[in-house]
Design a protein around this motif. Structure first.
Motif, PDB file in Angstrom:
ATOM      1  N   SER A  98      45.678 -75.027  51.377  1.00 25.37           N
ATOM      2  CA  SER A  98      46.738 -75.573  52.195  1.00 25.37           C
ATOM      3  C   SER A  98      48.043 -75.423  51.427  1.00 25.37           C
ATOM      4  O   SER A  98      48.129 -75.817  50.263  1.00 25.37           O
ATOM      5  CB  SER A  98      46.385 -77.038  52.457  1.00 25.37           C
ATOM      6  N   HIS A 112      53.221 -75.359  57.480  1.00 28.23           N
ATOM      7  CA  HIS A 112      51.954 -75.638  56.807  1.00 28.23           C
ATOM      8  C   HIS A 112      50.972 -74.509  57.117  1.00 28.23           C
ATOM      9  O   HIS A 112      50.596 -74.300  58.265  1.00 28.23           O
ATOM     10  CB  HIS A 112      51.427 -76.984  57.324  1.00 28.23           C
ATOM     11  N   THR A 122      47.262 -72.888  56.507  1.00 28.31           N
ATOM     12  CA  THR A 122      45.932 -73.321  56.064  1.00 28.31           C
ATOM     13  C   THR A 122      44.895 -72.216  56.254  1.00 28.31           C
ATOM     14  O   THR A 122      45.019 -71.373  57.145  1.00 28.31           O
ATOM     15  CB  THR A 122      45.451 -74.552  56.878  1.00 28.31           C
ATOM     16  N   GLN A 149      51.864 -76.454  52.007  1.00 36.85           N
ATOM     17  CA  GLN A 149      52.794 -77.200  52.848  1.00 36.85           C
ATOM     18  C   GLN A 149      54.191 -77.105  52.244  1.00 36.85           C
ATOM     19  O   GLN A 149      54.439 -77.588  51.148  1.00 36.85           O
ATOM     20  CB  GLN A 149      52.355 -78.669  52.932  1.00 36.85           C
TER      21      GLN A 149
END
Lengths: 450, 461
Positions: free
Chosen positions: B148, B28, B30, B150
């Motif tokens: 983000s 992930h 960010t 993911q």
């Protein structure tokens, strides 16, 4: 796995990468946690969880601009990439002359917050705690028929911080906690009661108390009726008071004060609460669930009186806002994880015990509403201070319960709530979030209903 | 991590017993930028990578998880899961993995990671300028941008091996307005499971304008009254009502335990005939959209309530099997640290056939809710509460003075059976749903609705 670096090695590699990148001031933070939890269902273990979590956060201060990066990849390349990213982030933000990286040396202090070996206890021991919670709840009353969830969890955590200005320190801590949501059934009506407690050591955790209180919370709601709209005195037991006190803590944040987002701005020295109310933030409380020797910026923590007999004495600050307010740092830069920079917040935050017998507080007003649950606490706006919450309660006359009520709201303003506290119990209790409160009597609140 | 590595991890997980094993891997990335008090104050980036291994054995589930640097860490996690399995029932073999890909509900036009940071900063400044120019009473603005990405991989001992990538952006504006001693805040966000294309200048400008308008409106508004009123919920108000009053009660985990007010009621009438409730995990670009859920079940459009009749629940693998209902692709987890739980994706009340303007005109004395905030429900009793962030008094069928500080409370099934007008419009809102300590991005939607009688929490004058 043979290449796994120790926490200290991770910190050293990060500091080396910072030096190699000619970064003058920076902070390196490592957190390493082992945790486990069990959930039960109908007398047996249903879910067992084990977690290992370790990561690095790097904060670079370059030309008074701050940048932050984090990673869970703790191989050398991952650490170096994280340092590079933090440097890059510091080119995006804008300078603030009061930004600082901690440089004051830290003393070693034992706060009694660590029980070694908590994570090595056998699974059966952990399961036994959760099962004891369920058993205690069932034994309160045969009307306890179900559980939404019962769990026990624990953790051992190591925190390491180092700055280019010479701070280097670490501490270890442990947590254990148990919670349950018990369901009571009667004539087709169902009510839920939640209760959770936390401790630093397993011997301080009382599964009986967790189960019993949750069951009582569910049972006391059975037979709930609608309630007419009215103003009346409201009794908050310690657990209900804690949840509202948690919503008040942002008012003390110096960041909110300086940015015009707090109703306490400019009020130091003035009365902000009833004279019965003294509010303390104590990061040095022995065994406290939010006790720590230093904060998320590597600044020594403190014990402070924020409100003294109703008068505001000060704010919670981090290094930057301490600079702006020309006040000493208080060690209130709280850090939730290695992956997030610290934010101003309280540690063990509580209303001091008062002089009133809690049973007398319930009895004194001719009519009162004792709140038994609150819905929507997360929507309280600390900026306006206004709250309007869903609630359940017990309607009392001369201290005796008349009937439970549901489908109501309680509304007011946090500042008004503080000034209308007309009774403070002797029964200071701390909850799993580190917030503490005695029983409080609120002289009058708006209750919305039919 | 190769397919062979994943097979090895699953074999390790089942090496000491257990019926079924699953590996969830996640990476992930960010980036978050915050403009506060006129300055770019925070620039935060990071990578969170980890894995979780689940082994089920009869009624018991073991879940081991942790951060990972390399494949060895995943094997260690699988070994830890295996060591916690208490099973004497013999060994099960993991099937050979057959990797496949599910169709994506939409494509991402602009990967936010490819957009220069200057462009993102420029949008923050634009929102700040628009909000501050709105009214002299605007005293503070906080604008944040978050991206983000993911990437997940889900594989299990039945041979499933699937990946998904969820690209999300979130642009939020919080404005404080001050008038004398009164402070009020206003909030608006633009967010979705989409790339940077979502954040047009117009969208950013609108969000800033709305947040500022709401803060200024509330600073001059009268405190809402307390008591029971007729309420019209605008389609613009968002879907907090459906999310809290019905959605959570339809999650299969609570229903298996018999704890929801909707337990055991499939096929029964649980709402007014005007009410149809749908959860759609494939609605393109919505905040709760994904190609698959976090157990690799394809997402889908699920009709939960059709014209008042309860049809099914929102399920994961385990609860679908136990309740004998189809898997709906609603097993979601915040990240690798958690087991998936049954929860909503994009949930809505379908449009009806009333003219929204006529719904307002039909109310002599009531409250018009134009924007809802957060909410919460006690699924056992069905009691819910939600915050109202913008509302007006209705007098003689017309909108009158604005009110502030209102909350609506009620009981889900009761409220759903009482709604007596449903508009032909539909409005969406986005949020982050919290359940069992896990957050999940969701969207909700509803048409304009009339509720004849509901409790409003405000102040008694």
């Amino acid at each position: 796995m043979s290449t796994r670096l120790t926490n200290d090695e991770v910190v050293d590699r990060a500091l080396e990468a910072l030096r190699a990148g000619r970064v003058a001031t920076a902070e390196v933070f490592v957190r390493d946690a082992l945790s486990g939890s069990v959930e039960t269902k109908e007398g047996a273990l249903e879910v067992v969880t084990a977690r290992g979590e370790r990561g690095l956060g790097v904060r670079v201060l370059d030309a008074q601009r701050i940048g932050f990066a984090h990673t869970s990849d703790l191989a050398l390349a991952g650490i170096e990439a994280c340092v590079d990213q933090a440097r890059r982030m510091a080119t995006i933000t804008e300078p603030d002359e009061d930004l600082r990286i901690a440089g004051a040396p830290l003393e070693t202090v034992d706060l009694d917050i660590y029980q070694p070996g908590l994570e090595e206890r056998p699974l059966a021991d952990r399961g036994a705690v959760a099962l004891a919670v369920e058993r205690a709840a069932r034994s309160v009353d045969p009307r306890i028929t179900h559980f939404r969830k019962t769990s026990y969890s624990d953790a051992e955590v190591t925190t390491v911080i180092a700055t280019t200005r010479g701070v280097r320190a670490s501490y270890r801590e442990s947590f254990c906690g148990a919670m349950t949501s018990a369901v009571a059934t009667q004539n087709g009506e169902r009510q839920i009661g939640y209760h959770g407690e936390g401790a630093r050591r397993i011997a301080e955790l009382d599964p009986e108390s967790v189960g019993t209180r949750a069951a009582q919370r569910a049972i006391e709601k059975l037979g709930a009726k609608a309630f007419p709209t009215q103003k009346l005195p409201v009794v908050l037991d310690p657990w209900m008071a804690m949840s509202l006190l948690g919503a008040i803590s942002p008012l003390f944040s110096a960041d909110n004060v300086l940015k015009g987002r707090s109703l306490f701005a400019g009020k130091v020295g003035e009365r902000v609460a009833n004279e019965r109310v003294t509010i303390v933030d104590d990061a040095r409380r022995r065994g406290g669930l939010r006790s720590a020797p230093f904060d998320g910026e590597g600044v020594a923590t403190t014990t402070r009186i924020l409100v003294e007999r109703g008068v505001l004495r000060g704010y919670l600050v981090n290094l930057k806002t301490a600079g702006k307010l020309a006040s000493p740092p208080t060690g209130n830069a709280r850090r939730g994880s290695y992956a997030s920079p610290s934010r101003i917040g309280p540690s063990n935050f509580y209303i001091e015990a008062g002089a009133d017998d809690p049973t007398a507080l319930v009895r004194d007003p001719g009519r009162a509403l004792a709140v038994t649950s609150l819905l929507n606490l997360h929507t309280i706006d600390p900026v306006s201070g206004e709250f309007s919450l869903g609630a359940t309660g017990t309607y009392l006359e001369k201290g005796a319960p008349v009937h439970p009520v549901q489908g109501i709201t309680i509304a007011g303003n946090l500042t008004h709530l503080l000034s209308s506290i007309s009774g403070v119990g002797t029964d200071l209790t701390f909850g799993a979030s580190g917030i503490g409160s005695p029983t409080l009597l609120i002289a009058e609140l708006s209750v919305g209903g039919t | 991590m190769t397919v062979r590595d994943v097979e090895r991890a699953l074999r390790t997980a089942l090496s000491r017993g257990g019926d079924w094993a699953e590996l969830f891997w996640e990476r992930h990335e960010t980036l978050q930028l915050v403009l506060d008090d006129k300055r770019i104050e925070d620039a935060i980036t990071g990578v969170d990578q980890g894995a979780g291994v689940r082994v089920t054995s009869g009624e018991q589930t073991v879940y081991a998880n942790g951060n990972m640097t390399d494949v060895d860490d995943v094997m260690a996690i699988a070994g830890r899961a295996a060591r916690s399995v208490a099973d004497g029932s013999g060994l099960h073999e993991a099937a050979r993995l057959v990797p496949d890909e599910l169709p994506r509900p939409h494509s991402v036009a602009i990967d936010p990671r490819t957009v220069p940071v200057e462009r993102k900063v420029a949008l923050l400044r634009l929102a700040n300028d628009v909000a501050r120019a709105h009214d002299p009473r605007v005293s503070q603005a906080t604008v944040s941008y978050a991206e983000s990405v993911q990437e997940i991989l889900v594989a299990n001992s039945e041979g499933v091996h699937r990946t998904d990538t969820r690209v999300r952006v979130n642009f939020a504006v919080q404005v404080v307005a001050k008038d004398g001693v009164v402070l009020e805040s206003g909030f608006e966000a633009v967010r979705g499971t989409l790339g940077f294309e979502l954040l047009t200048e117009d969208a950013v400008r609108d969000a800033a304008e709305s947040a500022a308008r709401r803060a200024v409106l509330n600073v001059g508004a009268q405190p809402a009254p307390a008591g029971t009123y007729t309420v019209v919920l605008s389609s613009e108000a968002g879907g907090t009502l459906i999310h809290e009053s019905v959605g959570h009660g339809l999650e299969a985990d609570l229903n298996l335990k018999g704890l929801s007010v909707y337990s055991g009621r499939i096929g029964e009438k649980v709402a007014s005939e005007l009410i149809t409730v749908v959860d759609d995990g494939r609605d393109p670009g919505r905040r709760g959209t994904a190609a698959m859920d976090d157990e690799a079940t394809p997402t889908q459009r699920t009709v939960l309530i059709a014209k008042g009749i309860l049809k099914t629940y929102l399920s994961d693998r385990k609860h679908a099997e136990k309740l004998g209902i189809p898997r709906s692709g609603n097993a979601r987890r915040e990240n690798f640290r958690h087991l998936p739980i049954c929860r909503m994706s994009n949930t809505m009340i379908a449009s009806g056939d009333s003219d929204p303007a006529a719904i307002v005109r039909s109310v002599k004395d009531g409250i018009f809710v134009k924007k809802m905030g957060g909410g919460q429900v006690d699924v056992v009793s069905g009691n819910f509460a939600f915050e109202v962030t913008e509302c007006y008094r209705i007098r003689d069928g017309k909108l009158a003075e604005p009110l502030r500080g209102a909350t609506l409370v009620g009981q889900g099934p009761k409220l759903m059976s009482e709604i007596d007008m449903v508009g032909w419009d539909l409005g969406y809102s986005t949020g982050t749903c919290g359940k069992d300590g896990q957050g999940a991005p969701v969207a909700d939607a509803q048409p304009t609705l009339r509720i004849p009688s509901v409790v409003i929490g405000g102040k008694i004058q």
